[in-house]
Each structure stands twice: as C-alpha cells, then as structure tokens.
Design a protein around this motif. Structure first.
Motif, PDB file in Angstrom:
ATOM      1  N   TRP A 190       0.823  -1.212   0.000  1.00 36.70           N
ATOM      2  CA  TRP A 190       0.000   0.000   0.000  1.00 36.70           C
ATOM      3  C   TRP A 190       0.857   1.262   0.000  1.00 36.70           C
ATOM      4  O   TRP A 190       0.701   2.148   0.837  1.00 36.70           O
ATOM      5  CB  TRP A 190      -0.956  -0.004   1.195  1.00 36.70           C
ATOM      6  N   ARG A 193      -2.761  -1.467   6.411  1.00 35.26           N
ATOM      7  CA  ARG A 193      -3.769  -1.303   5.360  1.00 35.26           C
ATOM      8  C   ARG A 193      -4.516   0.010   5.564  1.00 35.26           C
ATOM      9  O   ARG A 193      -4.843   0.394   6.682  1.00 35.26           O
ATOM     10  CB  ARG A 193      -4.752  -2.465   5.371  1.00 35.26           C
ATOM     11  N   PHE A 245      -7.448   0.877   5.439  1.00 39.44           N
ATOM     12  CA  PHE A 245      -8.896   0.717   5.682  1.00 39.44           C
ATOM     13  C   PHE A 245      -9.110  -0.155   6.901  1.00 39.44           C
ATOM     14  O   PHE A 245      -8.183  -0.802   7.388  1.00 39.44           O
ATOM     15  CB  PHE A 245      -9.600   0.104   4.460  1.00 39.44           C
TER      16      PHE A 245
END
Length: 218
Positions: free
Chosen positions: A162, A216, A218
């Motif tokens: 990411w 991550r 999210f």
C-alpha cells in the motif's frame, strides 16, 4: 476449427493469467496477514512451476545457464544506483527511520543479504519471468507490450505494501528484470533482483518493503 480451438486456448490462458497475476495479489493485499507472505510466495512458486511443466517446451536448463552472460559491470552500476536512489528517497520521506550501522544491524543485514535472494527474489523471478513469458507470452502482440505488462503486474503484485513508492520502484525494477531475462537469461534477472532488494534493505527501505510494517489504509 483451428481458429476456434486457438481462441478457446487464449481465453483459458487469459482467465488463468488474470487469476494468477491480478486476483491473487489483490486477495493477498486485502485479506492475507503479513506473516504469511513467504508461505504464500512459496505456494505460488510451486503452482507456477507446475504450470510451467504442463506448458511444455520449456528449457529447464536455462534456469541455471547463462551465468557467463551476466553483465557484472552493469550489475555493479545498477547496485550503486539503487543504493543512491533508496538513500535519497529515505532522506526525503523517512529520515528518522535510517538506522546507524551497529554490529547488530550489520548481522541483521548479512542475514537479509543471504536469505532475500533465495526466499524472495528467486520465487518472484520464477513466477514473473519464465512462467510469464513462456506460458502467457503469446497473449501479447509483441515483446514491448509483454515487457510493459510484466512490469505492471510485477508492481501490482506488491499492492500489499500500500505504497506509491513501492509501486513506482517495483514497476521500474520489474521492467529492468524482465528485460534482463529476455536479453541475458534467468541468472541475470535473478542477480539484479537479489541485489536490488539487498540494497533497498541496506538503505533502510524495509520501512516500505517489510511486510511487518504494512498498515492497510482501511
């Protein structure tokens, strides 16, 4: 009838290609814990070798031939370039992450330099170079297109980090490794990949490329 058979074959290869190079990295990025990275990579490598075997016509000796074609001077220049670029990126983005070269860190780097080419670079190269070009190369109209797609899917395979920094660097690296594979053979691609990874970790870019650091969004 021949055209129809070929169309069906290409359709099946396309589905298989999408599953291996798009769906699998996406699922890994979305759901897989970072600690399972190396087992997953090993599993994908085994699956890739099986697919390569069933494809037929692959010269397995090419994986260990070609050491005489490795452009060692260019490899040295490449290693130094990666080191400088990585150092600049770290200075601009995470200057506080760079660790002093203590005895403990040197021991850690020796371990990384020993294991990374075998446990990470080698499986990735097998999946993204011989398997990609031998089994799926016919899906692309020419070598330039295949090189571009190879770099793109190699970058996409690192989605789990990411990071736009990782995305850009792995795209460039993927293109270089793929071109080396097509020009000089598998050993050259493996050497370049292994050295690139080692230089990145030496310059502190484990901040971006170590799965234990992944958060991550999210």
């Amino acid at each position: 009838m021949v055209d129809q058979t070929d169309a069906i074959r290409r359709w099946r290869l396309s589905i298989e290609f999408a599953a291996l190079y798009l769906a699998a990295p996406l699922l890994i990025a979305l759901f897989m814990p970072g600690r399972l990275l190396f087992p997953a990579l090993g599993l994908l490598m085994v699956a890739g070798l099986i697919l390569l075997w069933f494809t037929g016509g692959f010269d397995w000796r090419s994986l260990i031939r070609g050491w005489g074609n490795v452009p060692w001077l260019k490899v040295l220049v490449f290693a130094l370039s990666v080191g400088v670029i990585a150092w600049v990126i770290m200075q601009l983005t995470r200057p506080g992450y760079i660790r002093p070269l203590t005895v403990e860190r040197l021991r850690f780097l020796v371990m990384v330099w020993t294991l990374y080419p075998l446990l990470s670079a080698l499986p990735q190269e097998l999946i993204f170079r011989p398997l990609f070009f031998h089994r799926y190369g016919s899906l692309f109209r020419d070598e330039r297109t295949a090189l571009l797609v190879n770099a793109l899917v190699f970058s996409f395979a690192h989605l789990m980090y990411w990071s736009w920094v990782v995305a850009v660097m792995t795209f460039v690296g993927g293109w270089i490794f793929a071109r080396a594979y097509l020009r000089q053979g598998f050993p050259s691609a493996w050497v370049l990949h292994g050295i690139a990874g080692n230089m990145l970790f030496a310059m502190g870019m484990g901040a971006y490329f170590y799965s234990g650091n992944v958060v991550r969004p999210f």
